[in-house]
Design a protein around this motif. Structure first.
Motif, PDB file in Angstrom:
ATOM      1  N   LYS A 141       1.054  -1.203  -0.149  1.00 54.27           N
ATOM      2  CA  LYS A 141       0.041  -0.067   0.054  1.00 54.27           C
ATOM      3  C   LYS A 141       0.761   1.168   0.126  1.00 54.27           C
ATOM      4  CE  LYS A 141      -3.633  -2.377   2.330  1.00 54.27           C
ATOM      5  NZ  LYS A 141      -4.586  -2.489   3.775  1.00 54.27           N
ATOM      6  N   ASP A 142       0.241   2.247  -0.479  1.00 54.09           N
ATOM      7  CA  ASP A 142       1.115   3.604  -0.344  1.00 54.09           C
ATOM      8  C   ASP A 142       0.733   4.261   0.718  1.00 54.09           C
ATOM      9  OD1 ASP A 142      -1.600   4.588  -0.672  1.00 54.09           O
ATOM     10  OD2 ASP A 142      -1.513   5.296  -2.631  1.00 54.09           O
ATOM     11  N   LYS A 143       1.589   5.441   1.091  1.00 54.46           N
ATOM     12  CA  LYS A 143       1.335   6.115   2.405  1.00 54.46           C
ATOM     13  C   LYS A 143       0.053   6.567   2.861  1.00 54.46           C
ATOM     14  CE  LYS A 143       2.302  10.595  -0.036  1.00 54.46           C
ATOM     15  NZ  LYS A 143       3.099  11.750   0.052  1.00 54.46           N
ATOM     16  N   ASP A 144      -0.899   6.685   1.963  1.00 52.33           N
ATOM     17  CA  ASP A 144      -2.362   6.888   2.190  1.00 52.33           C
ATOM     18  C   ASP A 144      -3.061   5.642   2.369  1.00 52.33           C
ATOM     19  OD1 ASP A 144      -1.909   9.679   1.806  1.00 52.33           O
ATOM     20  OD2 ASP A 144      -2.142   9.430  -0.603  1.00 52.33           O
ATOM     21  N   GLY A 145      -2.376   4.465   2.362  1.00 49.70           N
ATOM     22  CA  GLY A 145      -3.266   3.238   2.683  1.00 49.70           C
ATOM     23  C   GLY A 145      -3.805   2.613   1.440  1.00 49.70           C
ATOM     24  N   ASN A 146      -3.717   3.116   0.285  1.00 49.59           N
ATOM     25  CA  ASN A 146      -4.388   2.649  -0.855  1.00 49.59           C
ATOM     26  C   ASN A 146      -3.625   1.403  -1.346  1.00 49.59           C
ATOM     27  OD1 ASN A 146      -6.324   4.515  -0.998  1.00 49.59           O
ATOM     28  ND2 ASN A 146      -5.084   5.966  -1.684  1.00 49.59           N
ATOM     29  N   VAL A 147      -3.972   0.362  -1.928  1.00 45.88           N
ATOM     30  CA  VAL A 147      -3.267  -0.802  -2.608  1.00 45.88           C
ATOM     31  C   VAL A 147      -2.674  -0.190  -3.937  1.00 45.88           C
ATOM     32  CG1 VAL A 147      -3.595  -3.013  -3.586  1.00 45.88           C
ATOM     33  CG2 VAL A 147      -4.758  -2.428  -1.780  1.00 45.88           C
ATOM     34  N   VAL A 148      -1.344  -0.647  -4.016  1.00 47.42           N
ATOM     35  CA  VAL A 148      -0.618  -0.277  -4.992  1.00 47.42           C
ATOM     36  C   VAL A 148      -0.830  -1.161  -6.268  1.00 47.42           C
ATOM     37  CG1 VAL A 148       1.638  -0.019  -5.965  1.00 47.42           C
ATOM     38  CG2 VAL A 148       1.436   0.698  -3.567  1.00 47.42           C
ATOM     39  N   ILE A 149      -1.018  -0.676  -7.439  1.00 43.19           N
ATOM     40  CA  ILE A 149      -1.331  -1.438  -8.649  1.00 43.19           C
ATOM     41  C   ILE A 149      -0.045  -1.287  -9.436  1.00 43.19           C
ATOM     42  CG2 ILE A 149      -2.853  -1.969 -10.534  1.00 43.19           C
ATOM     43  CD1 ILE A 149      -4.185  -2.630  -7.983  1.00 43.19           C
ATOM     44  N   SER A 150       0.691  -2.326  -9.935  1.00 47.31           N
ATOM     45  CA  SER A 150       1.764  -2.127 -10.687  1.00 47.31           C
ATOM     46  C   SER A 150       1.238  -2.870 -12.148  1.00 47.31           C
ATOM     47  CB  SER A 150       2.600  -3.350 -10.422  1.00 47.31           C
ATOM     48  OG  SER A 150       3.812  -3.487 -11.144  1.00 47.31           O
ATOM     49  N   LYS A 151       1.361  -1.764 -13.175  1.00 48.03           N
ATOM     50  CA  LYS A 151       0.995  -1.784 -14.581  1.00 48.03           C
ATOM     51  C   LYS A 151       2.123  -1.929 -15.277  1.00 48.03           C
ATOM     52  CE  LYS A 151      -3.363   0.817 -13.654  1.00 48.03           C
ATOM     53  NZ  LYS A 151      -4.067   2.182 -14.107  1.00 48.03           N
ATOM     54  N   LEU A 152       1.824  -2.819 -16.423  1.00 42.72           N
ATOM     55  CA  LEU A 152       2.898  -2.930 -17.483  1.00 42.72           C
ATOM     56  C   LEU A 152       3.158  -1.440 -18.140  1.00 42.72           C
ATOM     57  CD1 LEU A 152       4.746  -4.507 -19.188  1.00 42.72           C
ATOM     58  CD2 LEU A 152       3.098  -5.282 -20.578  1.00 42.72           C
ATOM     59  N   ASP A 153       4.528  -1.144 -18.434  1.00 42.21           N
ATOM     60  CA  ASP A 153       4.563   0.075 -19.226  1.00 42.21           C
ATOM     61  C   ASP A 153       5.093  -0.201 -20.638  1.00 42.21           C
ATOM     62  OD1 ASP A 153       5.183   2.684 -20.498  1.00 42.21           O
ATOM     63  OD2 ASP A 153       6.388   3.228 -18.569  1.00 42.21           O
ATOM     64  N   GLU A 154       4.180  -0.691 -21.437  1.00 42.05           N
ATOM     65  CA  GLU A 154       4.569  -1.149 -22.893  1.00 42.05           C
ATOM     66  C   GLU A 154       5.190   0.026 -23.655  1.00 42.05           C
ATOM     67  OE1 GLU A 154       2.037  -4.625 -24.531  1.00 42.05           O
ATOM     68  OE2 GLU A 154       0.794  -3.144 -23.945  1.00 42.05           O
TER      69      GLU A 154
END
Length: 348
Positions: A245-258
């Motif tokens: 999670k980020d500093k705000d408590g939100n789940v971090v979503i990792s996306k492919l950077d094509e």
């Protein structure tokens, strides 16, 4: 250099503890049966020629002989001469992203594991080419110096995980720069770097690094691991539903950077391979690498392996012969002889 010509035969050694357990189990049952029949000391007096230890000694002699026969079948050999051989191929560096985002599971079982499988298939298709590994996250390190030893390359590949680099992040540019410096000094040889990552670069300028590689005649290929929609990053050692999670408590979503990976490949005069077509992509990559002009590569290899199995076979046959000579019953003529008995000196 020592090796086995048929190493698969060594799996027969797994039978050794099984046979030992069976022997101990049957010996224990025989002992209980004798105890149920009568007093063991009295039975020993009534059967003076019966030995309770000799069958066990005979068993372990045969067990050791069996071990030596397995080693004989495996074909032990010793390399007696180190020779320089010349082969035609290219030099290839695989730069693998080991940042935490590679644990995302938008492709099964996760990005890192799928990448390692793809590299393994790539190694299987190489012929006479040199290959090396670089692992990177926030920093880049040489995991395997460039080599033609493919079995060792697979061994190093299996040991790669996200803990192998201490600083987190994704420094693709550093990985390319490290790859440029990791090739041999041999001239007039085609070289390529394969960058396998999700493309989320946060540390440097990978486009500029790809341009530097292209100036040196090094092709850059990129393999995108993940999907554009992304996935959360599992927390190492946490529960199945624990994600970063980020500093705000939100789940971090990792996306492919094509987009970034495509730019790197174009700048590096290579090609981009998406993860959803990685099997065909690797096959196409191997075909493209195969079209590069091959140069003579020198490699040190052991030749003239000498067979050493005869020593193990001879010792095994000797043990079998000894086991044959040892009778299960005591020898009537020799039963009174005890070489371990210490005679008491008569008091003068």
């Amino acid at each position: 250099m020592f090796r086995f010509e048929h190493p698969d035969a060594l799996f027969l050694l797994l039978l050794i503890p099984v046979l030992a357990f069976i022997h101990l189990y049957l010996a224990k049952r025989r002992k209980k049966a004798l105890e149920a029949f009568g007093n063991t000391e009295l039975l020993t007096e009534l059967m003076p020629n019966v030995s309770f230890k000799r069958p066990t000694v005979k068993f372990y002699i045969m067990l050791f002989a069996f071990i030596l026969l397995i080693v004989t079948i495996a074909g032990p050999q010793y390399g007696s001469k180190l020779q320089t051989v010349k082969r035609k191929g290219i030099e290839l560096i695989v730069a693998l992203d080991v940042s935490n985002s590679m644990m995302a599971q938008d492709i099964e079982p996760n990005r890192l594991e799928r990448a390692k499988r793809a590299i393994s298939r790539l190694i299987d298709k190489l012929q006479n080419d040199r290959v090396g590994f670089i692992v990177f996250a926030g920093e880049a390190y040489v995991q395997l110096p460039i080599t033609t030893d493919y079995p060792s390359a697979k061994m190093f590949l299996n040991s790669i995980n996200t803990d192998i680099v201490g600083k987190q992040g994704t420094a693709i540019g550093a990985a390319i720069d490290k790859g440029i410096k990791s090739f041999t000094t041999q001239e007039d040889i085609n070289r390529a770097i394969i960058v396998i990552t999700d493309g989320e670069n946060h540390e440097d300028d990978p486009i500029a690094a790809a341009g530097m590689a292209a100036e040196r005649g090094i092709k850059i290929y990129t393999v995108g691991m993940g999907l554009p929609k992304g996935a959360p990053i599992p927390v190492t050692g946490g529960r199945s539903n624990d994600f970063m999670k980020d500093k705000d408590g939100n789940v971090v979503i990792s996306k492919l950077d094509e987009n970034t990976l495509q730019k790197i490949a174009i700048t590096g005069n290579g090609a981009y391979i998406p993860a959803n077509n990685i099997r065909n992509g690797i096959n196409n990559l191997v075909d493209e690498l195969g079209e590069l002009e091959k140069s003579e590569l020198e490699a040190k290899v052991y030749t003239d392996y000498n067979d050493q199995f005869q020593y193990f076979a001879a010792l095994a046959l000797l043990l079998i012969f000894i086991e044959f000579l040892i009778l299960e019953r005591k020898n009537r003529r020799l039963k009174h002889i005890n070489i371990f008995e210490v005679k008491e000196e008569k008091n003068k």
